[in-house]
Design a protein around this motif. Structure first.
Motif, PDB file in Angstrom:
ATOM      1  N   THR A 185       0.831  -1.202   0.000  1.00  0.00           N
ATOM      2  CA  THR A 185       0.000   0.000   0.000  1.00  0.00           C
ATOM      3  C   THR A 185       0.866   1.252   0.000  1.00  0.00           C
ATOM      4  O   THR A 185       2.068   1.187   0.276  1.00  0.00           O
ATOM      5  CB  THR A 185      -0.958   0.010   1.203  1.00  0.00           C
ATOM      6  N   PHE A 186       0.243   2.393  -0.298  1.00  0.00           N
ATOM      7  CA  PHE A 186       0.929   3.687  -0.401  1.00  0.00           C
ATOM      8  C   PHE A 186       2.058   3.622  -1.426  1.00  0.00           C
ATOM      9  O   PHE A 186       3.125   4.223  -1.219  1.00  0.00           O
ATOM     10  CB  PHE A 186       1.486   4.136   0.961  1.00  0.00           C
ATOM     11  N   ILE A 187       1.846   2.916  -2.527  1.00  0.00           N
ATOM     12  CA  ILE A 187       2.892   2.728  -3.523  1.00  0.00           C
ATOM     13  C   ILE A 187       2.818   3.833  -4.579  1.00  0.00           C
ATOM     14  O   ILE A 187       1.870   3.891  -5.373  1.00  0.00           O
ATOM     15  CB  ILE A 187       2.790   1.340  -4.183  1.00  0.00           C
ATOM     16  N   THR A 188       3.815   4.709  -4.568  1.00  0.00           N
ATOM     17  CA  THR A 188       3.900   5.767  -5.568  1.00  0.00           C
ATOM     18  C   THR A 188       4.017   5.157  -6.959  1.00  0.00           C
ATOM     19  O   THR A 188       4.809   4.240  -7.178  1.00  0.00           O
ATOM     20  CB  THR A 188       5.115   6.666  -5.281  1.00  0.00           C
ATOM     21  N   ASN A 189       3.223   5.655  -7.890  1.00  0.00           N
ATOM     22  CA  ASN A 189       3.133   5.171  -9.274  1.00  0.00           C
ATOM     23  C   ASN A 189       2.456   3.807  -9.371  1.00  0.00           C
ATOM     24  O   ASN A 189       2.329   3.262 -10.484  1.00  0.00           O
ATOM     25  CB  ASN A 189       4.510   5.092  -9.947  1.00  0.00           C
ATOM     26  N   GLY A 190       2.003   3.254  -8.251  1.00  0.00           N
ATOM     27  CA  GLY A 190       1.412   1.926  -8.256  1.00  0.00           C
ATOM     28  C   GLY A 190       0.324   1.716  -9.295  1.00  0.00           C
ATOM     29  O   GLY A 190       0.311   0.700  -9.990  1.00  0.00           O
ATOM     30  N   PRO A 191      -0.608   2.663  -9.463  1.00  0.00           N
ATOM     31  CA  PRO A 191      -1.694   2.431 -10.426  1.00  0.00           C
ATOM     32  C   PRO A 191      -1.231   2.360 -11.877  1.00  0.00           C
ATOM     33  O   PRO A 191      -1.898   1.740 -12.711  1.00  0.00           O
ATOM     34  CB  PRO A 191      -2.613   3.639 -10.207  1.00  0.00           C
ATOM     35  N   TYR A 192      -0.120   3.029 -12.207  1.00  0.00           N
ATOM     36  CA  TYR A 192       0.294   3.151 -13.605  1.00  0.00           C
ATOM     37  C   TYR A 192       1.632   2.485 -13.907  1.00  0.00           C
ATOM     38  O   TYR A 192       2.080   2.515 -15.060  1.00  0.00           O
ATOM     39  CB  TYR A 192       0.387   4.634 -13.989  1.00  0.00           C
ATOM     40  N   ALA A 193       2.285   1.911 -12.926  1.00  0.00           N
ATOM     41  CA  ALA A 193       3.645   1.399 -13.111  1.00  0.00           C
ATOM     42  C   ALA A 193       3.696   0.284 -14.150  1.00  0.00           C
ATOM     43  O   ALA A 193       2.866  -0.624 -14.156  1.00  0.00           O
ATOM     44  CB  ALA A 193       4.204   0.898 -11.790  1.00  0.00           C
TER      45      ALA A 193
END
Length: 414
Positions: A185-193
């Protein structure tokens, strides 16, 4: 170092002009979370030739490594550069160029810097430090040029500050493959990586807290890997943040990063140092912008027939902002000097930089809101956005409380 050189100021002004032309017109869309930042970042890369420089440096590095000449210098080159220890001269510009764009971008959109920094510094940096030549060619180059977006996945719902001990994501060896399970969780760029550097524990049936930390590289679309939509949050809306869910994701040994010393734990700690030191530059950008906006407002806002800058309480706010600016600028200059000399801050030093700079940025931004009064609470005056964004500096890359722990442990161990 007590001031930027004339050459560095030319670079700063060029970046500043580009930001005025390309970023500021899109501020509403970025802060609303409606406009993902990646095309703008790619435009920054192409405008200043950062993508071509990355390709050239990457090719030189791979050629050297194939010849068996990587050595300690290669280990230092986290950004795909040639790994040489810079001295006076050309190296000075490289050190400054790592900070000046961060500072200028953070005056406008700190979240954009977060999205860029995680992809380049953490995802690409981990691959370039710990990957084989084949892994660097497979994933590293596309991340360094920003042709692909990277995420660095270590935080879990129940293991924020206790990142290693509380980690529950697992990898179990099944034949020649690993089967990965868990969530982040709280993963920067997670949705688009497109590329995800994923930390988990090797499940050999032993005690969970004592298990070895492994690092895998995953690709978008792998069976069993789900990436959430962007999460809603207080600030940094221009930096998409999400969750990752892994259900029996099968990863071959070719996806396991095994290079470098100290394993996955040491790899993550090295990234913490770079990330925390970078927050000082981000904080400086926010402080400089809040101070500029506040000075301009104090000169033009009239109350009881006088500019509010004539009143001593307003002067005190401005003076404290300037003190914070000078102190954080000195931290940034010290870091630039260390880069020029080929030195890396210790974890305690990086934690001290982050602790002070993050608190200073948040305090200055909130004081700017107060100085603007009712206008400061309105989005159109921009200090409202900067205050929301600055608060994140005290939380991500380790909370203030974690920074205190690292600093104190270092002091008490001497």
């Amino acid at each position: 170092m007590i001031e930027w050189t004339d050459e560095e100021l030319m670079v700063r002004d060029a970046v500043r002009d580009w930001i005025d032309a390309e970023i500021r017109p899109h501020l509403d869309g970025l802060d609303a979370g409606e406009l993902p930042p990646y095309d703008l970042i790619r435009k920054l890369y192409s405008t200043f030739g950062m993508d071509e420089m990355a390709r050239s440096s990457f090719a030189s590095r791979i050629e050297r490594e194939r010849a068996g000449q990587s050595g300690p210098a290669g280990e230092r080159a986290q950004d795909g550069t040639d790994g040489r220890t810079p001295g006076r001269g050309s190296g000075d510009m490289r050190a400054a160029m790592s900070m000046l764009p961060i500072i200028e971008l953070c005056k406008v959109s700190p979240g954009l810097v977060t999205a860029m920094g995680v992809s380049l510094g953490l995802a690409a940096g981990t691959v370039m430090k710990r990957g084989t030549i084949e892994q660097k060619e497979r994933w590293g180059l596309d991340l360094l040029t920003f042709d692909k977006v990277g995420a660095w996945a270590i935080t879990e719902p129940n293991s924020g500050s206790d990142a290693f001990g509380g980690m529950q994501a697992t990898a179990k060896k099944v034949g020649e493959e690993y089967v990965l399970n868990g969530s982040k969780t709280f993963i920067t760029n997670g949705p688009y990586a497109d590329t995800i550097v994923f930390y988990c524990k090797l499940d050999n049936g032993d005690s969970p807290r004592d298990r070895e930390i492994l690092t895998f590289v995953l690709d978008r679309g792998m069976p069993g890997l789900d990436q959430s939509k962007p999460l809603r949050k207080m600030g940094l809306h221009s930096s998409p943040t999400g969750e990752l869910f892994l259900n029996d994701v099968r990863a071959g040994a070719d996806r396991l990063l095994t290079g470098g010393s100290g394993g996955g734990r040491e790899s993550a700690r090295q990234n913490f140092v770079a990330e925390r030191a970078g927050v000082a530059a981000m904080a400086l950008g926010v402080i400089e912008e809040c101070l500029k906006l506040s000075v301009d407002y104090a000169k033009t806002r009239v109350l009881w027939d006088r500019p509010i800058g004539d009143y001593q309480l307003i002067q005190l706010k401005l003076a404290k902002m300037e003190v914070a600016r000078l102190n954080v600028q000195n931290l940034v200059f010290r870091h630039v000097e260390m880069q020029k000399e080929g030195r890396t801050p210790t974890l305690a030093e990086a934690s001290a930089m982050k602790l002070y700079a993050a608190q200073a940025a948040s305090e200055v931004a909130m004081e700017a809101v107060q100085l603007f009064g009712g206008n400061g609470y309105m989005s159109e005056y921009r200090v409202e956005q900067l205050a929301r964004d600055a608060k994140s500096f005290q939380i991500y890359a380790g909370t203030d409380e974690i920074q205190v722990t690292h600093i104190a442990r270092d002091l008490l161990s001497r």
